[in-house]
Enzyme design. Structure first.
Site, PDB file in Angstrom:
ATOM      1  N   HIS A 100       9.067  47.713  50.020  1.00 47.73           N
ATOM      2  CA  HIS A 100       8.017  47.719  49.002  1.00 47.73           C
ATOM      3  C   HIS A 100       7.805  46.287  48.474  1.00 47.73           C
ATOM      4  CE1 HIS A 100       5.967  50.390  45.944  1.00 47.73           C
ATOM      5  NE2 HIS A 100       5.747  49.163  45.489  1.00 47.73           N
TER       6      HIS A 100
ATOM      7  N   HIS B 134       3.096  51.176  48.269  1.00 48.71           N
ATOM      8  CA  HIS B 134       4.301  50.906  49.055  1.00 48.71           C
ATOM      9  C   HIS B 134       4.072  49.890  50.185  1.00 48.71           C
ATOM     10  CE1 HIS B 134       8.242  51.830  50.789  1.00 48.71           C
ATOM     11  NE2 HIS B 134       7.630  51.795  51.964  1.00 48.71           N
TER      12      HIS B 134
ATOM     13  N   ASN C  37      12.502  37.623  48.923  1.00 46.36           N
ATOM     14  CA  ASN C  37      12.982  37.712  50.295  1.00 46.36           C
ATOM     15  C   ASN C  37      12.041  38.652  51.007  1.00 46.36           C
ATOM     16  OD1 ASN C  37      15.278  36.229  49.545  1.00 46.36           O
ATOM     17  ND2 ASN C  37      16.406  38.092  49.044  1.00 46.36           N
TER      18      ASN C  37
ATOM     19  N   HIS D 265       7.908  43.245  46.593  1.00 46.72           N
ATOM     20  CA  HIS D 265       8.595  42.896  45.345  1.00 46.72           C
ATOM     21  C   HIS D 265       9.313  41.568  45.493  1.00 46.72           C
ATOM     22  CE1 HIS D 265      12.099  44.302  47.604  1.00 46.72           C
ATOM     23  NE2 HIS D 265      12.876  43.805  46.669  1.00 46.72           N
TER      24      HIS D 265
HETATM   25 ZN   LIG Z   1       7.669  51.896  47.863  1.00 47.37          ZN
END
Ligand SMILES: [Zn+2]
Ligand SMILES: [Zn+2]
Ligand SMILES: [Zn+2]
Length: 304
Positions: free
Chosen positions: A130, A79, A119, A132
């Site tokens: 998280h 995370h 972003n 991504h």
């Molecule tokens: Zn996460």
């Protein structure tokens, strides 16, 4: 589900994706939808107890087949962290995932342009922390790639090739180089710490890159994000845009490069798009690209 309307005055499409109002907004750590699904816990978006990189359709898509696509690319099942803190092998694997998605989405007849982006930071509207990124596959040619295509016409060839040669000749705005690419603050940067990462060779897309070029691209992107974080000693918000060749039937041009648009001017001051930028389309900057490049070179050195 989504509706496109053509804005006549601006000559551009606007996408209405009303369902996105309901999307998950900054959930607490325990309810992160991008975490793996843990035994005895409610399912997340990813129904596995562990994973390396996950790609799936955005549950709140701005575009859906057969009129494009919207995907989420989760960089890690951990995370906390960022693109910069991934293991080098994972960052390299991410380049291959990008390449695969570009290839597959770009082959679809309803897709004209595959746009990979990230972003980072609440300053640019991030709703999930998280690590991504996202991919939008547009069913039309978007305005920014169209502008780059017009730049090719003005250059009488590939504009990124021409601009890269000029940046190398000048040298003052270059912040990082390796065998595959050069990163610089462009001559006419719109954002204070805007950085462009440009492949040395004319590679239209990730598909044209060698394995070594993909590896060196991952290395450079990580170095740059680490340098950004070192600049003000805080996680540095940005929009990262991967520009490649369009994929529509009549598509031409394109030279793989990655653009970073950071909204920070100082450690705690944001650049806002205001009257001149929004109403007239003219960026007003209070920093010279040469000075930003000097600061970024020092930050990259501190971070390495
Ligand atoms: Zn996460
Ligand atoms: Zn080129
Ligand atoms: Zn570009």
């Amino acid at each position: 589900m989504t509706e496109l309307r053509f804005n006549e005055l601006r000559g551009e499409q606007v996408d209405y994706a009303i369902h996105r109002q309901e999307r998950t907004f900054l959930p607490d750590r325990a309810h992160c939808p991008l975490d793996p699904t843990r035994a005895g816990m409610p399912a997340t978006e990813i129904p596995f107890p562990a994973f390396e990189i996950a790609v799936f359709d955005n549950r709140f898509p701005a575009f859906v087949a057969p009129h494009g696509a919207a995907e989420v690319v989760v960089y890690t099942d951990e995370h906390d962290g960022s693109l910069a803190s991934l293991a080098p092998e994972r960052a390299e694997a991410l380049m291959w995932v990008w390449r695969h998605r570009y290839l597959e989405l770009g082959a679809r007849p309803d897709v004209e342009y595959v746009f990979i982006f990230e972003n980072r930071g609440v300053e640019v509207g991030v709703t999930l922390h998280h690590p991504h990124g996202q991919i939008y596959a547009y069913p039309f040619m978007p305005p920014v790639p169209a502008l780059e295509s017009a730049a090719d016409q003005r250059a009488g060839g590939c504009a990124p090739c021409v601009l890269l040669a000029e940046e190398l000749r000048d040298g003052r705005r270059v912040i990082l180089e390796n065998d595959a690419l050069v990163a610089y603050v462009p001559w006419a940067a719109r954002w204070g710490y805007e950085v462009h990462v440009v492949m040395r060779e004319h590679r239209r897309s990730l598909i044209d890159c060698s394995g070594e070029e993909l590896r060196l691209l991952a290395v450079a992107l990580q170095q740059i994000v680490r340098g950004f974080d070192a600049l003000f000693e805080r996680p540095f918000p940005y929009v990262m845009a991967v520009h490649q060749a369009p994929t529509g039937e009549r598509a031409h041009g394109g030279h793989l490069h990655v653009e970073f648009y950071p909204p920070l001017r100082t450690a705690d001051k944001l650049k806002f798009l205001a009257g001149s930028e929004q109403g007239a389309g003219v960026f007003i900057s209070d920093m010279l690209p040469e000075d930003s490049a000097t600061a970024l070179r020092e930050a990259l050195a501190r971070a390495s």
